[in-house]
Write a protein that holds these residues in place. Structure first.
Motif, PDB file in Angstrom:
ATOM      1  N   ARG A   5       0.840  -1.188   0.000  1.00 18.26           N
ATOM      2  CA  ARG A   5       0.000   0.000   0.000  1.00 18.26           C
ATOM      3  C   ARG A   5       0.880   1.244   0.000  1.00 18.26           C
ATOM      4  O   ARG A   5       1.790   1.367   0.809  1.00 18.26           O
ATOM      5  N   ILE A   7       0.470   5.003   0.792  1.00 19.27           N
ATOM      6  CA  ILE A   7      -0.480   5.894   1.448  1.00 19.27           C
ATOM      7  C   ILE A   7       0.036   7.323   1.323  1.00 19.27           C
ATOM      8  O   ILE A   7       1.083   7.669   1.859  1.00 19.27           O
ATOM      9  N   HIS A   9      -0.782  11.266   2.025  1.00 20.70           N
ATOM     10  CA  HIS A   9      -1.663  12.185   2.741  1.00 20.70           C
ATOM     11  C   HIS A   9      -0.962  13.538   2.861  1.00 20.70           C
ATOM     12  O   HIS A   9       0.219  13.685   2.533  1.00 20.70           O
ATOM     13  N   TYR A  54      -6.748  11.684   7.664  1.00 21.74           N
ATOM     14  CA  TYR A  54      -6.516  10.265   7.366  1.00 21.74           C
ATOM     15  C   TYR A  54      -5.891   9.611   8.579  1.00 21.74           C
ATOM     16  O   TYR A  54      -5.006  10.184   9.207  1.00 21.74           O
ATOM     17  N   GLN A  56      -4.390   5.746  10.295  1.00 23.07           N
ATOM     18  CA  GLN A  56      -4.010   4.346  10.117  1.00 23.07           C
ATOM     19  C   GLN A  56      -4.542   3.575  11.314  1.00 23.07           C
ATOM     20  O   GLN A  56      -4.226   3.888  12.457  1.00 23.07           O
ATOM     21  N   ASN A  63      -5.591  -0.342   6.737  1.00 22.90           N
ATOM     22  CA  ASN A  63      -5.794   1.100   6.618  1.00 22.90           C
ATOM     23  C   ASN A  63      -7.146   1.394   5.987  1.00 22.90           C
ATOM     24  O   ASN A  63      -7.687   0.604   5.226  1.00 22.90           O
ATOM     25  N   PHE A  65      -9.749   5.082   4.808  1.00 21.90           N
ATOM     26  CA  PHE A  65      -9.948   6.519   4.839  1.00 21.90           C
ATOM     27  C   PHE A  65     -10.876   6.885   5.992  1.00 21.90           C
ATOM     28  O   PHE A  65     -11.924   6.270   6.180  1.00 21.90           O
TER      29      PHE A  65
END
Length: 252
Positions: A5, A7, A9, A54, A56, A63, A65
């Motif tokens: 993943r 991620i 942000h 966001y 975790q 994870n 949203f």
């Protein structure tokens, strides 16, 4: 079975502005654990939210949203690749078809592994399950859902469905390997793609005549997802996308 993943942000803090393009690119190389004769799969898709918050959930990487109810989440079409590779097994035999030991071979040549890429695209369809968002992504969240901000939708009436598009990509490779046959007179060269290869007998069994170099040409049918091959030194058989052939040494 591995999942990776990426991620992203705080994109505004990172300097991105509306309309900027974000591209995620990854590459994968087949290793000795790759499936031979069957597909080696990879899939990828992106998910979006306009909510800058966001979180975790836990250290295991589960994870999600952290979105408000009025912020529909968008997703890109999923891209899937299937990489195919095959093997060639040499059966070393004498003039009577009996196995011979003590031979060694070299394979050389430039081939291509075949990567069949399947991508989804969104098309208008009244029976579809997706709506288009103003940021260009698609969501399964119905715009008529209570509390949803319909200004995030390009249209609250037009629906979309996923349609699959397939293409074949060539991944170049080079082969240069030497090895002896085993106690059964067999030797397998694995990890081969489409192309023409030269097979050389670099060690000849005692009491037998050496043979000249010969070629093996491997082909891949992207529609059927199958390998086939021809050789200048006899026929090549196919069993479950795995190739094999007899190589004969004569006495005298």
């Amino acid at each position: 079975g591995k999942t990776i993943r990426f991620i992203l942000h705080d994109l505004v803090v990172a300097g991105y502005t509306a309309g900027d393009e974000i591209v995620i690119t990854y590459t994968a190389t087949l290793n000795e654990q790759a499936s031979v004769g069957t597909a080696n799969d990879n899939t990828a898709k992106l998910e979006y939210s306009n909510n800058p918050s966001y979180t975790q959930k836990n250290e295991k990487g589960d994870n999600d949203f952290d979105t408000d109810e009025d912020e529909p989440r968008g997703e890109s079409a999923e891209s899937k690749t299937e990489t195919y590779t095959t093997s060639l097994t040499i059966h070393k035999v004498d003039g009577d078809g009996e196995p011979l030991t003590g031979a060694a071979f070299r394979i050389t040549g430039d081939g291509v592994k075949k990567v069949v890429t399947t991508g989804d695209v969104f098309v208008e369809n009244t029976a579809g399950a997706y709506w288009k968002l103003t940021d260009g992504t698609y969501t399964t969240t119905d715009p008529t859902t209570e509390g949803i901000d319909q200004s995030k939708y390009a249209s609250s009436e037009v629906k979309y469905a996923k349609t699959t598009v397939t293409e074949t990509i060539d991944a170049s490779q080079n082969a240069n390997v030497e090895a002896y046959v085993d106690d059964n007179g067999q030797l397998t060269f694995a990890g081969l793609g489409a192309g023409t290869y030269t097979i050389s007998e670099i060690v000849t069994p005692d009491g037998y005549n050496s043979i000249a170099d010969f070629t093996v040409t491997i082909s891949f049918d992207a529609n059927e997802k199958t390998f086939s091959a021809t050789s200048s030194n006899g026929s090549v058989t196919d069993s479950g996308n795995l190739l094999s052939m007899n190589v004969v040494n004569q006495t005298g």
